[in-house]
Design a protein around this motif. Structure first.
Motif, PDB file in Angstrom:
ATOM      1  N   LEU A 125     151.998 115.236 -31.056  1.00  0.00           N
ATOM      2  CA  LEU A 125     150.704 114.535 -31.087  1.00  0.00           C
ATOM      3  C   LEU A 125     149.698 115.288 -31.968  1.00  0.00           C
ATOM      4  O   LEU A 125     148.971 114.685 -32.754  1.00  0.00           O
ATOM      5  N   ASP A 126     149.677 116.593 -31.822  1.00  0.00           N
ATOM      6  CA  ASP A 126     148.769 117.399 -32.634  1.00  0.00           C
ATOM      7  C   ASP A 126     149.167 117.370 -34.107  1.00  0.00           C
ATOM      8  O   ASP A 126     148.319 117.415 -34.987  1.00  0.00           O
ATOM      9  N   LEU A 127     150.461 117.269 -34.371  1.00  0.00           N
ATOM     10  CA  LEU A 127     150.917 117.169 -35.761  1.00  0.00           C
ATOM     11  C   LEU A 127     150.383 115.889 -36.407  1.00  0.00           C
ATOM     12  O   LEU A 127     149.964 115.866 -37.559  1.00  0.00           O
ATOM     13  N   MET A 128     150.372 114.823 -35.628  1.00  0.00           N
ATOM     14  CA  MET A 128     149.858 113.564 -36.161  1.00  0.00           C
ATOM     15  C   MET A 128     148.381 113.704 -36.525  1.00  0.00           C
ATOM     16  O   MET A 128     147.922 113.162 -37.525  1.00  0.00           O
ATOM     17  N   LYS A 129     147.662 114.455 -35.702  1.00  0.00           N
ATOM     18  CA  LYS A 129     146.241 114.688 -36.014  1.00  0.00           C
ATOM     19  C   LYS A 129     146.087 115.495 -37.296  1.00  0.00           C
ATOM     20  O   LYS A 129     145.175 115.272 -38.091  1.00  0.00           O
ATOM     21  N   VAL A 130     146.997 116.465 -37.492  1.00  0.00           N
ATOM     22  CA  VAL A 130     146.956 117.274 -38.719  1.00  0.00           C
ATOM     23  C   VAL A 130     147.093 116.355 -39.938  1.00  0.00           C
ATOM     24  O   VAL A 130     146.347 116.477 -40.910  1.00  0.00           O
ATOM     25  N   PHE A 131     148.023 115.399 -39.855  1.00  0.00           N
ATOM     26  CA  PHE A 131     148.206 114.475 -40.973  1.00  0.00           C
ATOM     27  C   PHE A 131     147.010 113.554 -41.137  1.00  0.00           C
ATOM     28  O   PHE A 131     146.558 113.298 -42.249  1.00  0.00           O
ATOM     29  N   GLU A 132     146.508 113.083 -40.010  1.00  0.00           N
ATOM     30  CA  GLU A 132     145.363 112.176 -40.077  1.00  0.00           C
ATOM     31  C   GLU A 132     144.191 112.841 -40.796  1.00  0.00           C
ATOM     32  O   GLU A 132     143.543 112.240 -41.658  1.00  0.00           O
ATOM     33  N   ARG A 133     143.939 114.098 -40.458  1.00  0.00           N
ATOM     34  CA  ARG A 133     142.818 114.808 -41.077  1.00  0.00           C
ATOM     35  C   ARG A 133     143.119 115.163 -42.527  1.00  0.00           C
ATOM     36  O   ARG A 133     142.228 115.114 -43.381  1.00  0.00           O
ATOM     37  N   ALA A 134     144.364 115.496 -42.820  1.00  0.00           N
ATOM     38  CA  ALA A 134     144.738 115.814 -44.201  1.00  0.00           C
ATOM     39  C   ALA A 134     144.547 114.582 -45.082  1.00  0.00           C
ATOM     40  O   ALA A 134     144.074 114.671 -46.213  1.00  0.00           O
ATOM     41  N   ILE A 135     144.899 113.442 -44.542  1.00  0.00           N
ATOM     42  CA  ILE A 135     144.734 112.198 -45.292  1.00  0.00           C
ATOM     43  C   ILE A 135     143.265 111.946 -45.589  1.00  0.00           C
ATOM     44  O   ILE A 135     142.886 111.584 -46.691  1.00  0.00           O
ATOM     45  N   ARG A 136     142.423 112.182 -44.598  1.00  0.00           N
ATOM     46  CA  ARG A 136     141.000 111.960 -44.810  1.00  0.00           C
ATOM     47  C   ARG A 136     140.457 112.927 -45.866  1.00  0.00           C
ATOM     48  O   ARG A 136     139.667 112.544 -46.717  1.00  0.00           O
ATOM     49  N   ARG A 137     140.934 114.160 -45.828  1.00  0.00           N
ATOM     50  CA  ARG A 137     140.483 115.126 -46.838  1.00  0.00           C
ATOM     51  C   ARG A 137     140.958 114.741 -48.243  1.00  0.00           C
ATOM     52  O   ARG A 137     140.284 114.997 -49.226  1.00  0.00           O
ATOM     53  N   SER A 138     142.147 114.153 -48.311  1.00  0.00           N
ATOM     54  CA  SER A 138     142.744 113.865 -49.623  1.00  0.00           C
ATOM     55  C   SER A 138     142.184 112.601 -50.260  1.00  0.00           C
ATOM     56  O   SER A 138     142.393 112.368 -51.439  1.00  0.00           O
ATOM     57  N   ASN A 139     141.492 111.771 -49.443  1.00  0.00           N
ATOM     58  CA  ASN A 139     141.015 110.466 -49.933  1.00  0.00           C
ATOM     59  C   ASN A 139     142.125 109.562 -50.422  1.00  0.00           C
ATOM     60  O   ASN A 139     141.911 108.720 -51.295  1.00  0.00           O
ATOM     61  N   LEU A 140     143.331 109.730 -49.927  1.00  0.00           N
ATOM     62  CA  LEU A 140     144.436 108.842 -50.325  1.00  0.00           C
ATOM     63  C   LEU A 140     144.229 107.467 -49.686  1.00  0.00           C
ATOM     64  O   LEU A 140     143.682 107.364 -48.579  1.00  0.00           O
ATOM     65  N   PRO A 141     144.652 106.421 -50.369  1.00  0.00           N
ATOM     66  CA  PRO A 141     144.387 105.058 -49.868  1.00  0.00           C
ATOM     67  C   PRO A 141     145.353 104.628 -48.761  1.00  0.00           C
ATOM     68  O   PRO A 141     146.215 103.790 -48.953  1.00  0.00           O
ATOM     69  N   ILE A 142     145.176 105.218 -47.604  1.00  0.00           N
ATOM     70  CA  ILE A 142     146.056 104.886 -46.480  1.00  0.00           C
ATOM     71  C   ILE A 142     145.507 103.656 -45.757  1.00  0.00           C
ATOM     72  O   ILE A 142     144.297 103.501 -45.618  1.00  0.00           O
ATOM     73  N   ALA A 143     146.405 102.807 -45.291  1.00  0.00           N
ATOM     74  CA  ALA A 143     145.976 101.653 -44.503  1.00  0.00           C
ATOM     75  C   ALA A 143     145.640 102.108 -43.090  1.00  0.00           C
ATOM     76  O   ALA A 143     146.306 102.977 -42.533  1.00  0.00           O
ATOM     77  N   TYR A 144     144.573 101.544 -42.544  1.00  0.00           N
ATOM     78  CA  TYR A 144     144.198 101.858 -41.172  1.00  0.00           C
ATOM     79  C   TYR A 144     144.500 100.668 -40.278  1.00  0.00           C
ATOM     80  O   TYR A 144     144.458  99.511 -40.727  1.00  0.00           O
ATOM     81  N   SER A 145     144.793 100.956 -39.044  1.00  0.00           N
ATOM     82  CA  SER A 145     145.028  99.888 -38.073  1.00  0.00           C
ATOM     83  C   SER A 145     143.706  99.168 -37.816  1.00  0.00           C
ATOM     84  O   SER A 145     142.634  99.736 -37.999  1.00  0.00           O
ATOM     85  N   GLN A 146     143.791  97.939 -37.373  1.00  0.00           N
ATOM     86  CA  GLN A 146     142.594  97.182 -37.018  1.00  0.00           C
ATOM     87  C   GLN A 146     142.151  97.615 -35.625  1.00  0.00           C
ATOM     88  O   GLN A 146     142.876  98.285 -34.920  1.00  0.00           O
ATOM     89  N   GLY A 147     140.948  97.203 -35.275  1.00  0.00           N
ATOM     90  CA  GLY A 147     140.562  97.345 -33.877  1.00  0.00           C
ATOM     91  C   GLY A 147     139.538  98.428 -33.632  1.00  0.00           C
ATOM     92  O   GLY A 147     138.895  98.923 -34.550  1.00  0.00           O
ATOM     93  N   PHE A 148     139.416  98.758 -32.398  1.00  0.00           N
ATOM     94  CA  PHE A 148     138.384  99.603 -31.848  1.00  0.00           C
ATOM     95  C   PHE A 148     138.345 100.975 -32.484  1.00  0.00           C
ATOM     96  O   PHE A 148     137.330 101.476 -32.918  1.00  0.00           O
TER      97      PHE A 148
END
Lengths: 624, 247
Positions: free
Chosen positions: B20-43
């Motif tokens: 779970l923490d690894l997924m957060k590492v990727f999530e934050r790395a993606i945000r830092r990289s500004n790569l055009p990742i698709a986000y899920s819809q919703g809340f």
């Protein structure tokens, strides 16, 4: 020499990532290439310590220096400590994984009294003699700072020197002095002599106390002429130009405050009479929205955090809040970053803001009326009326919120059972307010939680002379309140008075109470702020073994002419002002906040912040 | 929609963080990289990424994989370079490729290779160890107790058959011991292939338990490294980065 942590050891403890470091934005330096090694110790777990902004600032600031390597150290949890002791592994830093006992400085931040035994335990784990007098040439200097350092005496026997106030400048001055001293290979005592004249430095070993027969302090004396007898806190005048980190360590495991933190301002204008932070951090100094926006963008780029939090003692009082939030919301929306807004006063602006900013469930809003009756709120100078509160909750209910948390204190000075009952009455009025909202425009399932903590009189507040209620009285008030809270929508939470009692002892403890800390630690006390590890009976044994009566510190009404253990510390707010405020409290008179007029508390002598910005509004700093 | 699959390593520095923490590492790395990742819809929008078989806490790996959904076309090589810049040193992307297969990487994993370094407090010769492991593997059935968390969070043990989950085992002498492991009497390396994935999965720790309890090799410490993951395509076990797995 690095300590070796084999996998099976780390596998056998809870959350091993607490001990392995290597996080994003942690500093990596070659220890052999620096002059100064600083172990920044937070006397609690990784998750708690990593959430602390002061540590993040000073960690970044010290590591900006090429001659210094600042590394982080946290208290190992019980399971890890046991494995370390079994395997003779000393306390180590997260960055280089080297023993803390080999560092030049071991610095503790003191955020709450109940972490003091962890300070001792960490020194012991590091193999550093607990008592400063037992430390030898070549051993680290143990230093401390943070809000609890304003009454340094309970830890005076263990700490070589304290740094008072905001650390950004003083810590660099100490590092510079150390580098010089180290190159001259002078004695330990010589170093302390060099820094004792730096403003904000307190070297407890250079001073002594004498006592009266009744146990109160007779005198505080410098052991040699020339040592300062007033130690004035340090303060940063201009927050826009002071260092703030561009990057912050991003932990691998979830910590308590796991987000980017933006410090809007320091200090608070409100002057609630129970609140130590409201006095010791004076005066209010704001950052400009422009600077904050710049900080926010840099930090977001370097951390990638999903949330950014605006922090201060009272966010609603920030003059640039509308400008800042509307611009941050625009910037962060695109980056899928949320804005968190703690400690907002609830009005239509803030509710709208919350609606826009936080994609949170509309469950809990928190209010802190602190006291149940207007009379008692006037005594504590909490400028909130019943009308304010009911208007706010009404707005919140109409906005779809259905949960409200109400925070109160019991045991406040002059409190009567009527005031205690007032808490229940106010809770009921909040419930009634909910039913005033038409059914179709309110959310279902109302839940109102009333929480009471027990009042702890703190140094540098107008209530520093006041006794704490005895534990029996506090319990009596709790059970009375329990009886009075009848509505099915009301829930009541309370704190056990034992912890508050010990806080009251050490918050206003003198140098003699250090022996109790040592004895309690010997008896196995540590992690006292963690309920599952709190050993109240052992604490009571420690007081008995030391022949010290805790009630003398917690429950005694002090005379107005009494010498306090912290009288030699100068936080800028004068004792005369606090005394006047104590009088006004007894008279149930409120004192206006610094935005309305100046009450002459004394901090204008720092010549910065609101004292300057609002000069001319009314008078100057007319303290005697 | 543009999908990419990456292969990445997890080094010593991140072996103690949870999936779970690894997924957060990727999530934050993606945000830092500004790569055009698709986000899920919703809340609470989350980046659209799916990881292969979660790596247990305490293991390193050279063969992790994950799929990402992008909102814009981007060359796999560029994606890899930019994300690597944002990731902590201990996680390195080693391969990236376009993926047109709709199959979810998590559901496709079928096998895994591990390198197990095992350490014993008994002086066991390589020859003896080889004999003992050999006779364990010669059995038709190897049953071990597996910890199973109950609904009420209680821990129960149930017996599981692991022999059919063991695909291959090779015992080797250890070439070089890591620092701190000199204190053990004997040490060996086991190269193991196990069934893995959602249908049948053998966790390396269970196999080590079997060595302890049933092969008379007292393992007091171990280090586990994942060497390869496989997906099953047309009955064949292939590398998830292999063309056949991506189409």
């Amino acid at each position: 020499m690095q300590v070796i942590l084999r996998d099976e050891l780390l596998q056998s403890v809870e959350k091993p990532a607490r001990y392995t470091g290597g996080e994003l934005n942690a500093f990596v330096k070659n220890p052999a290439e620096v002059d100064i090694r600083f172990a920044f110790c937070f006397p609690d777990t990784y998750e708690v310590g990593m959430s602390h902004l002061g540590m993040r600032i000073l960690y970044g600031l010290l590591n900006e220096r090429v001659d210094t390597y600042c590394e982080r150290v946290f208290a190992p949890w019980i399971d890890m400590e046991a494995r370390m002791r079994e395997n003779k592994i000393p306390l180590f830093s997260l960055e280089s994984r080297e023993p803390v006992g080999n560092f030049d400085f071991v610095g503790f931040t003191l955020q709450y009294e109940m972490s003091y035994t962890n300070v001792l335990n960490m020194l012991d784990l590091a193999g550093i003699p607990l008592l400063r007098d037992d430390r030898k040439e070549g051993q680290p200097f143990v230093c401390a700072g943070g809000p609890c350092a304003y009454n340094p005496e309970p830890l005076a026997d263990f700490v070589d020197f304290f740094m008072m106030g905001e650390g950004e400048e003083i810590i660099n001055e100490v590092m510079d002095a150390y580098k010089q001293w180290k190159s001259e290979k002078a004695s330990r005592n010589d170093f302390l002599n060099r820094i004792v004249s730096i403003e904000g430095i307190y070297v407890p070993g250079f001073y002594s106390f004498s006592y009266n027969e009744d146990g109160t302090i007779k005198a505080f004396e410098a052991l040699r002429e020339g040592y300062p007898t007033k130690i004035r806190k340090r303060i940063i005048g201009d927050l826009d130009s002071v260092y703030y980190p561009d990057k912050m360590v991003v932990p691998y495991l979830s910590i308590v405050h796991d987000r980017t933190t933006l410090e809007l301002f320091r200090g608070c204008t409100r002057g609630c009479r129970f609140c130590q932070a409201g006095f010791v951090y004076r005066p209010v100094r704001e950052r400009t929205p422009a600077r904050l926006k710049e900080m926010a963008n840099r930090l977001q780029d370097s951390t990638g955090y999903e949330e950014i939090s605006l922090i201060s003692l009272s966010t609603s009082d920030y003059s640039g809040l509308p400008e800042l939030t509307s611009s941050l919301l625009d910037d962060m929306e695109a980056k899928k970053v949320n804005l968190a807004l703690p400690s907002l006063r609830i009005d239509s602006f803030s509710l709208e803001l919350m609606e826009k900013a936080q994609k949170v469930r509309k469950s809990g809003l928190t209010f802190a009326p602190e006291a149940g009756t207007q009379r008692l709120r006037d005594v504590i100078n909490k400028g909130v009326t019943q009308e304010d509160l009911l208007n706010s909750v009404g707005l919140a209910f109409k906005g779809g919120w259905n949960g409200v948390k109400l925070y109160f204190m019991i045991g406040l000075p002059t409190e009567t059972m009527e005031d205690v009952e007032g808490i229940a009455v106010l809770g009921k009025k909040v419930v009634d307010e909910y039913y005033q909202v038409p059914k179709d425009s309110r959310n279902r399932r109302l839940e109102v939680t009333i929480s009471t903590s027990s009042f702890v009189p703190k140094p540098f507040t107008p209530f520093q002379w006041e006794p704490q209620d005895s534990m029996d009285t506090l319990r009596e008030k709790q059970s009375y309140l329990k009886m009075r809270i009848k509505d099915k929508h009301l829930r009541y939470n309370w704190h056990d008075p034992e912890t508050s009692f010990l806080e009251a002892v050490f918050a206003r403890g003198d140098r003699r109470t250090g022996r109790v800390l040592l004895r309690a630690w010997e008896l196995g006390c540590k992690f006292d702020s963690w309920r599952e590890h709190f050993k109240f009976d052992e604490w009571m044994n420690a007081f008995e073994d030391c022949g010290i009566d805790p009630a003398f510190y917690a429950n005694r009404k002090r005379g107005y002419d009494e010498v306090f253990p912290w009288d030699h510390i100068d936080v800028g707010v004068s004792k005369g002002f606090l005394l006047r405020e104590n009088g006004r409290a007894q008279q149930e008179e409120i004192t206006p906040n610094c935005m309305t007029s100046c009450s002459g508390c004394g901090v204008a002598s720092f010549g910065c912040g609101i004292c300057i910005d609002y000069q001319g509004r009314k008078g100057g700093d007319g303290d005697e | 929609m543009n999908s990419l699959r990456i292969g990445f390593t997890r080094g010593e520095g991140v072996k103690f963080i949870s999936h779970l923490d690894l997924m957060k590492v990727f999530e934050r790395a993606i945000r830092r990289s500004n790569l055009p990742i698709a986000y899920s819809q919703g809340f609470n929008p989350h980046p659209q990424m799916v990881f292969g078989l979660p790596l247990a806490v305490g293991m390193t790996s050279e063969c992790e994989c994950a799929d990402f959904e992008l909102t814009e076309e981007i060359a796999p090589g560029q994606f890899m370079e930019r994300l690597n810049k944002s990731l902590p040193e201990a996680i390195r992307i080693t391969a990236a490729a376009h993926k047109s297969s709709k199959k979810n990487i998590m559901a496709s994993i079928a096998g895994a290779d591990y390198v197990l370094e095992i350490f014993s407090d008994e002086d066991i010769s390589f020859h003896t160890a080889k004999q003992r492991v050999g006779s364990l593997l010669n059995r038709e059935s190897i049953k071990v107790l597996k910890e199973a968390k109950g609904k009420d969070r209680s821990t129960a043990f149930r017996e599981v058959e692991i022999r059919p989950l063991i695909l291959n085992i090779e015992l080797e002498p250890i070439e070089c011991r890591p620092e701190g492991y000199e204190i053990f009497q004997s040490a060996f390396v086991i190269k193991a292939g196990f069934k893995a994935g959602s249908e049948a999965n053998l966790r390396p720790e269970l196999f080590i338990n079997a060595l302890c309890e049933q092969a008379n090799i007292s393992v007091v410490a171990s280090r586990i490294h994942r060497k390869a993951l496989y997906v099953c395509v047309g009955g064949r076990m292939i590398d998830p980065m292999d063309e056949a797995a991506l189409i």
